[in-house]
Design a protein around this motif. Sequence first.
Motif, short mmCIF file in Angstrom:
data_model
loop_
_atom_site.label_atom_id
_atom_site.label_comp_id
_atom_site.label_asym_id
_atom_site.label_seq_id
_atom_site.Cartn_x
_atom_site.Cartn_y
_atom_site.Cartn_z
N PRO A 273 -32.62 -53.73 -79.17
CA PRO A 273 -32.51 -54.55 -80.16
C PRO A 273 -33.56 -54.78 -80.95
CG PRO A 273 -32.14 -56.20 -78.76
CD PRO A 273 -32.30 -54.65 -77.95
N ASN A 274 -33.64 -55.06 -82.45
CA ASN A 274 -34.67 -55.48 -82.92
C ASN A 274 -34.90 -56.95 -82.98
OD1 ASN A 274 -32.94 -56.93 -84.74
ND2 ASN A 274 -33.71 -55.73 -86.58
N GLY A 275 -36.16 -57.40 -83.52
CA GLY A 275 -36.39 -58.83 -83.32
C GLY A 275 -35.43 -59.77 -83.72
N TYR A 276 -34.22 -59.67 -84.48
CA TYR A 276 -33.00 -60.34 -84.88
C TYR A 276 -31.91 -60.14 -83.87
CZ TYR A 276 -35.18 -62.11 -89.14
OH TYR A 276 -35.85 -62.63 -89.71
N GLY A 277 -31.89 -59.53 -82.72
CA GLY A 277 -30.97 -59.21 -81.81
C GLY A 277 -29.95 -58.10 -82.23
N LEU A 278 -30.31 -57.28 -83.58
CA LEU A 278 -29.35 -56.33 -84.05
C LEU A 278 -29.65 -54.84 -83.31
CD1 LEU A 278 -30.00 -57.32 -87.75
CD2 LEU A 278 -27.89 -57.77 -86.14
N TYR A 279 -28.68 -54.29 -83.06
CA TYR A 279 -28.83 -52.83 -82.52
C TYR A 279 -28.64 -51.76 -83.54
CZ TYR A 279 -28.44 -55.16 -77.87
OH TYR A 279 -28.88 -55.91 -76.77
N ASP A 280 -29.13 -50.57 -83.33
CA ASP A 280 -28.90 -49.48 -84.03
C ASP A 280 -29.39 -49.86 -85.54
OD1 ASP A 280 -27.97 -47.33 -81.88
OD2 ASP A 280 -26.44 -48.95 -81.86
N MET A 281 -30.25 -50.30 -85.81
CA MET A 281 -30.86 -50.48 -87.36
C MET A 281 -31.64 -49.49 -87.67
SD MET A 281 -29.09 -53.13 -88.26
CE MET A 281 -29.71 -53.71 -90.03
N THR A 282 -31.85 -48.54 -86.33
CA THR A 282 -32.71 -47.57 -86.95
C THR A 282 -32.16 -46.13 -86.18
OG1 THR A 282 -34.77 -48.59 -87.19
CG2 THR A 282 -34.94 -46.42 -86.58
N GLY A 283 -31.78 -45.08 -86.68
CA GLY A 283 -31.40 -43.88 -86.08
C GLY A 283 -29.88 -44.14 -85.95
N ASN A 284 -29.21 -43.06 -85.06
CA ASN A 284 -27.92 -42.89 -84.76
C ASN A 284 -27.06 -42.71 -85.97
OD1 ASN A 284 -26.14 -42.85 -82.59
ND2 ASN A 284 -25.68 -44.89 -82.56
N VAL A 285 -26.74 -43.42 -86.98
CA VAL A 285 -25.97 -43.12 -88.23
C VAL A 285 -26.84 -44.06 -89.53
CG1 VAL A 285 -23.93 -42.42 -87.26
CG2 VAL A 285 -24.42 -44.97 -87.89
N TRP A 286 -26.65 -43.49 -90.51
CA TRP A 286 -26.96 -44.06 -91.83
C TRP A 286 -26.03 -45.16 -92.04
CZ3 TRP A 286 -31.07 -43.10 -95.04
CH2 TRP A 286 -31.70 -42.09 -94.71
N GLN A 287 -26.35 -45.96 -92.77
CA GLN A 287 -25.28 -47.18 -92.88
C GLN A 287 -25.06 -47.36 -94.30
OE1 GLN A 287 -26.41 -50.59 -90.21
NE2 GLN A 287 -27.84 -48.97 -89.03
N TRP A 288 -23.76 -47.50 -94.69
CA TRP A 288 -23.42 -47.89 -96.18
C TRP A 288 -24.06 -49.38 -96.48
CZ3 TRP A 288 -21.99 -44.31 -99.65
CH2 TRP A 288 -21.37 -43.28 -99.10
N VAL A 289 -24.41 -49.69 -97.68
CA VAL A 289 -24.62 -50.86 -98.15
C VAL A 289 -23.92 -50.97 -99.55
CG1 VAL A 289 -26.84 -51.19 -96.83
CG2 VAL A 289 -26.88 -50.28 -99.17
N SER A 290 -23.72 -52.16 -100.07
CA SER A 290 -22.93 -52.51 -101.21
C SER A 290 -23.64 -51.97 -102.63
CB SER A 290 -22.45 -53.89 -101.43
OG SER A 290 -23.35 -54.58 -101.61
#
Length: 385
Positions: A273-290
């Motif tokens: 995870p990154n520094g905030y404990g979030l997984y897959d914020m880079t790579g794997n899949v693109w992510q929709w935002v609003s």
Amino acid sequence: MLTKSSPKILFFSAFLALGLFAGGSTAITHLQTPETQSETQDGAVAARETSVPDSEVAMKPSNPNFGQSMVWIPGGEFWMGSDNPSVIDAQPQHRVRVDGFWMDQYLVTNRDFMDFVEQTGYETVAERRLDPKDYPDLPQELLVPGAIIFSPRIERTDLGISGSVYWRWQPGANWRHPEGPGSDLRGRELMPVIHVSYADAEAYAQFRGKRLPTEAEWEYAARGGLDRMPFSWGKEFRPLGKFMANTWQGNFPYFDSAEDGFKGLSPVGSFPPNGYGLYDMTGNVWQWVSDWYRADYFKMVGDKVSFNPQGPKSSEKGPDPSYKKRVQKGGSYLCTDSFCSNLDPGARRRGDVWSGSPQVGFRLVTSEPANASYKQPAQKFSLYR
């Protein structure tokens, strides 16, 4: 409320929306204080303890399903965008302040999405047949439900010119059948759901009592507290030789050596995870935002600090009046450290709201966790039909 009667997908827009390698590498900048970050020698940020009200902590399930576990992201101010000259649509950098919010620790998985489908009967855009009245020029075989899949090959034209072809339209492909008929979700229950359009993601968000993040929220969270780093985990693509995200290794697009342990998608949470404990914020899949996508939006912002920006009021114009684009963030398993430059939190690209992709998924946020649903998913799924 989005329903199964929402407008149909634009076939040609699926190709335009893919924009596989739009954008370039970016410099990561984030304002922080010594109280909120300690940096290790390899440039990765140490996980921090964030003080949140006991009532909010109590809302986090003790044994959460991937889709229900959320992390508190403390509010703060940061530099949004990139100073990399190849990332024109992410310039100029500008200061942004966001309030604190909760974010899904993991990407929405096939298991999470199945729970939603079984409880609502929702039908994704890729599962709906096109109305011939809306597309009189399309041949009948292209009116059937389907989606774009990644299928690299060499094709020769009548002039004897060879060229790489990455994508093809596959009838019957959708989130439940990622490569089309004959493929299913066996063994992929904890992989991120794909072939979901923005419309599908929004419908899921409404069901969960959450929402899609703004681009500013997503970018702030993805950086995990790092300041001026090229990756969400630090300075080096592979600190101490370790893979930090699901990306492509080898001769793109024909050979992925899978040195990182995965060919194609990986189960959520497979990398640190990154520094905030979030997984897959880079790579794997693109992510929709609003946010609506406009290539010139950052130029319109100005030099004052923006507070909780929501993006432009409308999308830039496309080839058709119904072609509307939203921002996607984070890069995917098809990105490489040398060929694709979209693995940085500042990078961005566009996606048509009615088009899914085999390399696009999403996660959700909420500002009011009491309104979010923490229901456990159904114990029995119809994952393989």
